[in-house]
Design a protein around this motif. Structure first.
Motif, PDB file in Angstrom:
ATOM      1  N   LEU A 317       0.828  -1.208   0.000  1.00  0.00           N
ATOM      2  CA  LEU A 317       0.000   0.000   0.000  1.00  0.00           C
ATOM      3  C   LEU A 317       0.858   1.252   0.000  1.00  0.00           C
ATOM      4  N   PHE A 318       1.975   1.201   0.696  1.00  0.00           N
ATOM      5  CA  PHE A 318       2.914   2.309   0.598  1.00  0.00           C
ATOM      6  C   PHE A 318       4.286   1.875   1.100  1.00  0.00           C
ATOM      7  N   GLY A 319       5.296   2.525   0.581  1.00  0.00           N
ATOM      8  CA  GLY A 319       6.656   2.339   1.056  1.00  0.00           C
ATOM      9  C   GLY A 319       7.226   3.722   1.331  1.00  0.00           C
ATOM     10  N   ARG A 320       8.038   3.814   2.345  1.00  0.00           N
ATOM     11  CA  ARG A 320       8.529   5.141   2.730  1.00  0.00           C
ATOM     12  C   ARG A 320       9.966   5.027   3.200  1.00  0.00           C
ATOM     13  N   LYS A 321      10.773   5.964   2.767  1.00  0.00           N
ATOM     14  CA  LYS A 321      12.159   6.062   3.200  1.00  0.00           C
ATOM     15  C   LYS A 321      12.438   7.517   3.525  1.00  0.00           C
ATOM     16  N   TRP A 322      12.879   7.769   4.742  1.00  0.00           N
ATOM     17  CA  TRP A 322      13.115   9.162   5.109  1.00  0.00           C
ATOM     18  C   TRP A 322      14.152   9.270   6.223  1.00  0.00           C
ATOM     19  N   THR A 323      14.605  10.484   6.426  1.00  0.00           N
ATOM     20  CA  THR A 323      15.589  10.789   7.467  1.00  0.00           C
ATOM     21  C   THR A 323      14.947  11.702   8.497  1.00  0.00           C
ATOM     22  N   GLU A 324      15.163  11.388   9.764  1.00  0.00           N
ATOM     23  CA  GLU A 324      14.574  12.166  10.859  1.00  0.00           C
ATOM     24  C   GLU A 324      15.698  12.654  11.754  1.00  0.00           C
ATOM     25  N   ASP A 325      15.645  13.937  12.126  1.00  0.00           N
ATOM     26  CA  ASP A 325      16.597  14.458  13.101  1.00  0.00           C
ATOM     27  C   ASP A 325      16.281  13.891  14.480  1.00  0.00           C
TER      28      ASP A 325
END
Length: 483
Positions: A317-325
């Protein structure tokens, strides 16, 4: 002359659960069951280099030269008897120096092994700390600490664990008749009546809440169901508390979203190191959706990945790649929860679901909170509990509004018998959670105060706070569409 040999051995005791009742009701069936046990288990013991020393009523006394042989044999035994009616076994294992005499084995360590067996769940395995030490560095095994058994007449300091890997059940200590040593707490001593009184009060409130939350006409197939799989830690082993803590917090966050069925953290942990496919996990947990994720802490940043799958349709349904401080680390859970909700709820359910709590905690305090939670859930001793308590206190000192740390600290106070400290903490928790509008932790504060008054036999006051807890739960009962 009696032939005696002294040597180090792993001693195994087994016991058939409910055999006495079966014998009194159907003696031929009971005798047939003993013959079946002998037929099935003797070859297994032989294949693991064990000795079938003797049968003691419905129980067995076995010995092995090594702990690993004893444990792997016990696991195979439990796997073998699963399909045999009435052959429900408890197994206990202890290692020590014993005396072999003819076809018997003698010594204090034999006695200890027999008294560890009652701490096993039906279908499970209980082990002493000596056996557990042989498994600690073996990734194929997982165990859970239960406590120190009361062993009168035994000078040794013994700790008991249960094996939780290989699909074995964890021991429910409320169903164990054998006793553990009580915590020695100055100024307050737990007894059976006080614990049962608190449990009855709390269970009464929970039952009332669940009657509303479950809905009599509800059906598991009518509500979304999702498993939050254990977050994969791609960084240093020291960062494991982040993976553990974020997984559990996300499970709790989703559990409070309304009409969604979410397997508990304890259930998810049983699949943590399995090689099952995602479809098999979904089938075992009877859920439609699966969230898999990973975290890699790099200095002051996190690299995160997640994927939400609909196993019924076989699509992502969704894929997510991210950077968080790291400054925003406490918002990772709410961000993930909102992304999940957008994909699995229909429009009506989205309207009625409770918005995520988005309190931005101090990042250092939040890390202390996660480390405290990890330390407590993996505790092996009273020192570990004390360390978890100190970590929660440090988190609260840095960020007084971090209510999750306060509520978990309250439970440590309760379980350690520090009741007055639990009360003071609960009052602070109610005040702060009201100020920052955190209904979940406000409910915990009411619950803690109710327990405090119940323990002190002030039942009218206890009822006031339990009712506050119940009323707060009802106001957020989304299956009745109430706010």
């Amino acid at each position: 002359m009696v032939n005696q040999t002294r040597k180090l051995a792993a001693i195994v005791f087994t016991d058939i659960v409910g055999f006495t009742k079966l014998s009194s009701e159907n003696e031929p069936a009971a005798l047939e069951l003993l013959a079946k046990q002998r037929e099935l288990l003797q070859p297994i013991v032989d294949s693991h280099n064990g000795e079938w020393l003797k049968e003691i009523g419905d129980g067995l006394l076995l010995s092995f030269s090594g702990n690993l042989d004893a444990v792997t044999c016990a696991i195979e035994i439990q796997e073998t008897v699963q399909s045999i009616k009435n052959l429900d076994l408890r197994i206990g294992i202890h290692q020590g120096e014993v005396i072999f005499q003819d076809n018997d084995v003698l010594g204090d360590d034999v006695n200890i092994a027999s008294r560890i067996e009652p701490f096993s769940a039906s279908g499970g395995i209980a082990i002493s700390d000596r056996v557990n030490s042989s498994l600690e560095r073996n990734p194929d095994f997982e165990t859970r600490y239960l406590g120190k058994p009361e062993l009168q007449g035994v000078s040794q300091n013994i700790k008991v664990y249960c094996v939780t890997s290989h699909g074995l059940p964890q021991t429910d200590l409320t169903k164990v008749k054998a006793k553990l040593e009580p915590d020695k707490v100055k100024g307050f001593q737990w007894n059976r009546l006080s614990i049962l009184g608190v449990a009855a009060s709390v269970l009464g409130v929970i039952t009332l809440g669940l009657m509303g939350l479950s809905g009599l006409a509800a059906n598991e197939d009518e509500v979304p169901s999702i498993a939050i799989l254990y977050m994969n830690n791609l960084g240093s082993p020291d960062d494991e508390p982040w993976a553990y803590g974020l997984t559990e917090d996300l499970i709790l966050e989703m559990s409070n979203k309304g009409s969604i069925r979410v397997p508990s953290m304890q259930t998810i942990l049983t699949f943590k190191d399995d090689d099952l496919s995602e479809t098999q996990v979904s089938e075992n947990l009877k859920v439609r959706y699966l969230l898999s994720s990973s975290i890699h802490k790099m200095g002051e940043k996190f690299n995160l990945r997640c994927q939400l799958q609909d196993t019924r349709k076989g699509v992502a349904l969704f894929g997510r790649k991210w950077t968080e401080d790291i400054e925003s680390s406490s918002l990772i859970v709410s961000s993930l929860a909102d992304s999940i909700l957008k994909n699995i709820l229909n429009e009506k359910e989205k309207i009625n679901s409770l918005a995520s709590t988005e309190y931005k905690a101090d990042p250092v305090a939040y890390e202390y909170y996660l480390k405290a939670k990890y330390k407590y859930e993996h505790k092996q001793s009273a020192e570990d509990v004390s360390m978890a308590e100190d970590l929660y206190k440090q988190a609260i000192t840095i960020d007084p509004n971090l209510c999750k740390a306060r509520s978990r600290l309250g439970w440590i106070y309760f379980q350690s018998g520090k009741i007055e400290m639990m009360k003071a903490n609960a009052i602070e928790l109610i005040s702060i959670s009201t100020k920052i509008n955190d209904p979940m932790e406000l409910g915990e504060g009411y619950n803690h105060l109710g327990i405090f008054y119940a323990v002190n036999d002030k039942h009218d006051s206890a009822l006031v706070y339990f009712n506050k807890y119940k009323d707060l739960s009802i106001r957020h009962d989304h299956k009745k569409n109430l706010r």
